[in-house]
Design a protein around this motif. Structure first.
Motif, mmCIF file in Angstrom:
data_model
loop_
_atom_site.group_PDB
_atom_site.id
_atom_site.type_symbol
_atom_site.label_atom_id
_atom_site.label_comp_id
_atom_site.label_asym_id
_atom_site.label_seq_id
_atom_site.Cartn_x
_atom_site.Cartn_y
_atom_site.Cartn_z
ATOM 1 N N ALA A 127 18.313 -5.372 16.104
ATOM 2 C CA ALA A 127 17.180 -6.391 16.634
ATOM 3 C C ALA A 127 16.388 -6.680 15.542
ATOM 4 N N PRO A 128 15.836 -8.000 15.075
ATOM 5 C CA PRO A 128 14.900 -8.367 14.184
ATOM 6 C C PRO A 128 13.828 -7.444 14.194
ATOM 7 N N ALA A 129 13.139 -6.984 13.013
ATOM 8 C CA ALA A 129 11.940 -6.126 13.341
ATOM 9 C C ALA A 129 10.607 -6.891 12.801
ATOM 10 N N GLU A 130 9.627 -6.560 13.582
ATOM 11 C CA GLU A 130 8.256 -7.076 13.479
ATOM 12 C C GLU A 130 7.454 -6.344 12.451
ATOM 13 N N THR A 131 6.834 -7.125 11.588
ATOM 14 C CA THR A 131 5.958 -6.475 10.575
ATOM 15 C C THR A 131 4.786 -5.642 11.370
ATOM 16 N N GLU A 132 4.544 -4.502 11.050
ATOM 17 C CA GLU A 132 3.552 -3.891 11.759
ATOM 18 C C GLU A 132 2.564 -3.229 10.892
ATOM 19 N N ARG A 133 2.553 -3.212 9.491
ATOM 20 C CA ARG A 133 1.542 -2.625 8.666
ATOM 21 C C ARG A 133 1.566 -2.932 7.253
ATOM 22 N N ALA A 134 0.767 -2.903 6.260
ATOM 23 C CA ALA A 134 1.130 -2.955 5.201
ATOM 24 C C ALA A 134 1.463 -1.686 4.394
ATOM 25 N N THR A 135 2.816 -1.643 3.968
ATOM 26 C CA THR A 135 3.310 -0.495 3.615
ATOM 27 C C THR A 135 2.967 -0.130 2.055
ATOM 28 N N GLU A 136 2.722 1.137 1.888
ATOM 29 C CA GLU A 136 2.306 1.486 0.465
ATOM 30 C C GLU A 136 3.585 1.907 -0.288
ATOM 31 N N TRP A 137 3.706 1.092 -1.446
ATOM 32 C CA TRP A 137 4.750 1.276 -2.553
ATOM 33 C C TRP A 137 4.683 2.346 -3.287
ATOM 34 N N ALA A 152 0.478 4.174 -6.744
ATOM 35 C CA ALA A 152 0.458 3.582 -5.462
ATOM 36 C C ALA A 152 0.266 2.080 -5.730
ATOM 37 N N HIS A 153 1.083 1.176 -5.074
ATOM 38 C CA HIS A 153 0.923 -0.310 -5.226
ATOM 39 C C HIS A 153 1.103 -0.753 -3.566
ATOM 40 N N THR A 154 0.454 -1.827 -3.329
ATOM 41 C CA THR A 154 0.563 -2.804 -2.313
ATOM 42 C C THR A 154 1.553 -3.851 -2.783
ATOM 43 N N LEU A 155 2.333 -4.368 -1.614
ATOM 44 C CA LEU A 155 3.139 -5.571 -1.937
ATOM 45 C C LEU A 155 2.461 -6.703 -2.505
ATOM 46 N N ALA A 277 3.702 -5.527 -18.999
ATOM 47 C CA ALA A 277 3.770 -5.041 -17.704
ATOM 48 C C ALA A 277 3.654 -3.493 -17.791
ATOM 49 N N SER A 278 3.164 -2.947 -16.812
ATOM 50 C CA SER A 278 3.383 -1.322 -16.601
ATOM 51 C C SER A 278 3.423 -1.018 -15.304
ATOM 52 N N THR A 279 3.781 0.445 -14.859
ATOM 53 C CA THR A 279 3.732 0.698 -13.553
ATOM 54 C C THR A 279 2.416 0.951 -13.135
ATOM 55 N N GLU A 280 1.508 1.153 -13.843
ATOM 56 C CA GLU A 280 -0.150 1.366 -13.698
ATOM 57 C C GLU A 280 -0.661 0.072 -13.715
ATOM 58 N N ALA A 281 -0.514 -0.929 -14.689
ATOM 59 C CA ALA A 281 -1.349 -1.920 -14.895
ATOM 60 C C ALA A 281 -0.797 -3.115 -14.220
ATOM 61 N N GLY A 282 0.284 -3.041 -13.840
ATOM 62 C CA GLY A 282 1.033 -4.228 -13.365
ATOM 63 C C GLY A 282 1.458 -5.267 -14.209
ATOM 64 N N VAL A 283 1.640 -6.488 -13.992
ATOM 65 C CA VAL A 283 1.871 -7.472 -14.770
ATOM 66 C C VAL A 283 0.793 -8.145 -15.346
ATOM 67 N N ARG A 321 -3.517 -6.807 -9.388
ATOM 68 C CA ARG A 321 -2.087 -6.262 -9.837
ATOM 69 C C ARG A 321 -1.817 -4.963 -10.053
ATOM 70 N N ILE A 322 -3.018 -4.081 -10.467
ATOM 71 C CA ILE A 322 -2.728 -2.826 -10.742
ATOM 72 C C ILE A 322 -2.606 -1.974 -9.677
ATOM 73 N N ALA A 323 -1.862 -0.782 -9.923
ATOM 74 C CA ALA A 323 -1.710 0.204 -8.746
ATOM 75 C C ALA A 323 -3.182 0.715 -8.383
ATOM 76 N N HIS A 324 -3.344 0.960 -7.056
ATOM 77 C CA HIS A 324 -4.706 1.547 -6.832
ATOM 78 C C HIS A 324 -5.062 2.882 -6.814
ATOM 79 N N ALA A 325 -4.039 3.645 -7.223
ATOM 80 C CA ALA A 325 -4.266 5.207 -7.523
ATOM 81 C C ALA A 325 -3.006 6.062 -7.766
ATOM 82 N N TYR A 326 -3.349 6.968 -8.463
ATOM 83 C CA TYR A 326 -2.219 8.024 -8.480
ATOM 84 C C TYR A 326 -2.190 8.967 -7.062
#
Length: 461
Positions: A127-137, A152-155, A277-283, A321-326
């Motif tokens: 069944a198609p899923a519904e978006t429930e929350r902003a997942t932390e990547w 930790a990033h957001t989409l 780009a870098s994992t922490e600083a983003g693009v 675009r940066i990660a928001h935290a370790y």
């Protein structure tokens, strides 16, 4: 789409976009049909609100799992294939993992993790899923021998550079990358494939390069990215003659003029750019003028809202675009009090252009003087008979340290010219480098080690 609006990858997979696929060397999956199918056997709802570790053996199932989990899980930790298993327990604790998605269930049968879901192909109806929350990547940093940090990033942050670009003209792109999509550089291309309305072809670490290129051609790849080391390997292989992408992108290492010129010669009709780009600083930015480094006027605030400055020679970046935290116990702050990430990448101004000279942590000591090996390599790589080089230090009883370089010669170079080429390289280095940076030893080799992340391995002898 408003930045304040919660959105997920599934929002970019509509039935109206036909013919989109995500494929690897063994399978091809329709992105158009993913909304009504699952890689998890119908157990997506049980992962709602959980902190999920994605520990899968291949990129295809990983990419499908990302699409399904985004907007459902509380957070998901992407596990690259080269992760040291000894670090798993610490990462699981730091990320508060309470579920695993895996295709190797036997590995987890004695685990304390309460919930293990098996991912497998082919997809099954769901069944198609519904978006429930902003997942932390959650993504792992590279370049350390210890337990990697978790950024930790957001989409929203991960896709900021993509959404800021104007829509591509012409046919929807077919993206590919030499990276693994569970690393930041590869994930950026995976997200571009999803958001662009196009398709994506995944790499396979066990595939012969010529076979990989043949597969990219068969899938109609038009846009492709990789590190400069990836591209040098391609140029050395002879396979470039069989490939004609519209757009070639470099990132992850310093793109020196030699590799940019080599790619332009190999792909004269392609647009060639390099991105920072870098994992922490983003693009941070992209450069599309065919030159190494970047224009001096990039420093400051650009039109996309990315702000850059230089402190003690190191590039610092602040943006949405940066990660928001370790994430985890005893972590350091990711950004300073003003919101800037210290990238650790050292740059210097030459005329009206800034040039990367190396990593602050990658400096080698030569007789008490500090040297960036990348600066030496950039000079050596300009020699027309050189394809790739690696500079490192070696202990010396007289000076304390000397520069030793390993050099791969370009295809077709006559081995009988080795001594002549060695002297030419030394003359070039003496003319462009301080005396302590000039190699004391130049060795011609067949290969150079590259890390699983596609970067030149830099463990000194």
């Amino acid at each position: 789409m408003s930045p304040r609006e919660i959105f997920a990858l599934r929002n970019y997979l509509g039935a109206e976009l036909k013919g989109r696929t995500l494929s690897d060397a063994h399978h091809s999956v329709s992105l158009t049909d993913v909304l009504s199918q699952t890689v998890r056997g119908g157990r997506l709802g049980e992962l709602s609100g959980r902190s999920v570790l994605l520990k899968l053996s291949d990129q295809l199932k990983s990419g499908l799992a990302m699409i399904e989990l985004d907007g459902i899980a509380r957070r998901m930790l992407l596990c690259p294939p080269d992760l040291n298993p000894a670090h798993l327990d610490a990462l699981i604790a730091d990320a508060e993992i309470d579920a695993v998605v895996t295709d190797e269930p036997e590995f987890w049968k004695d685990s304390a993790i309460p919930f293990v879901v098996i991912a497998q192909l082919p997809l099954t109806p769901a069944a198609p899923a519904e978006t429930e929350r902003a997942t932390e990547w959650l993504m792992l940093t590279s370049g350390t021998s210890g337990v990697p940090k978790i950024a930790a990033h957001t989409l929203e942050a991960l896709t900021g550079a993509i959404r800021a670009e104007a829509p591509a003209r012409g046919p929807a792109p077919v993206w590919a990358t030499f990276y693994d999509i569970r690393r930041y550089g590869g994930l950026q291309i995976f997200l571009r494939g999803v958001l662009s309305g196009g398709s994506m072809v995944l790499s396979d670490p066990h595939e012969v390069l010529a076979d990989h290129i043949a597969r990219l051609n068969a899938r109609g790849v038009s846009h492709i990215s990789g590190t400069p080391s990836h591209w040098r390997k391609l140029l050395m292989s002879g396979s470039a003659a069989q490939f004609a992408p519209r757009y070639v992108r470099l990132s992850g290492e310093i793109a020196d003029q030699a590799v940019l010129d080599g790619l332009k010669a190999a792909f004269p009709d392609s647009s060639i750019g390099h991105a920072y780009a870098s994992t922490e600083a983003g693009v941070g930015f992209a450069v599309n003028d065919g030159l190494e480094g970047f224009p001096a006027d990039y420093i400051g605030v650009n039109a996309s809202g990315v702000e850059m400055k230089i402190v003690d020679g190191s590039l610092r970046i602040r943006s949405e675009r940066i990660a928001h935290a370790y994430i985890g116990r005893d972590v350091t702050k990711l950004a300073d009090d003003d919101g800037f990430v210290d990238t650790g990448d050292m740059i210097e101004l030459r005329g009206d252009r800034y040039h990367f000279v190396g990593r602050r942590g990658g400096i080698i000591n030569i007789g008490g003087l500090k040297v960036h090996p990348e600066e030496i390599e950039a000079v050596i790589n300009r020699h027309p008979d050189v394809r790739m080089s690696r500079a490192k230090s070696r202990k010396s009883p007289i000076t304390g340290g000397i520069v030793v370089t390993d050099v791969i010669l370009a295809d077709g170079t006559d081995p009988a010219r080795a001594n002549e080429i060695r002297e030419q390289i030394l003359d070039q280095c003496r003319a462009q480098l301080a005396s302590h940076k000039v190699p004391a030893v130049i060795r011609f080799v067949e290969t150079l080690d590259v890390t699983p992340a596609g970067k030149l391995a830099r463990t000194d002898a």
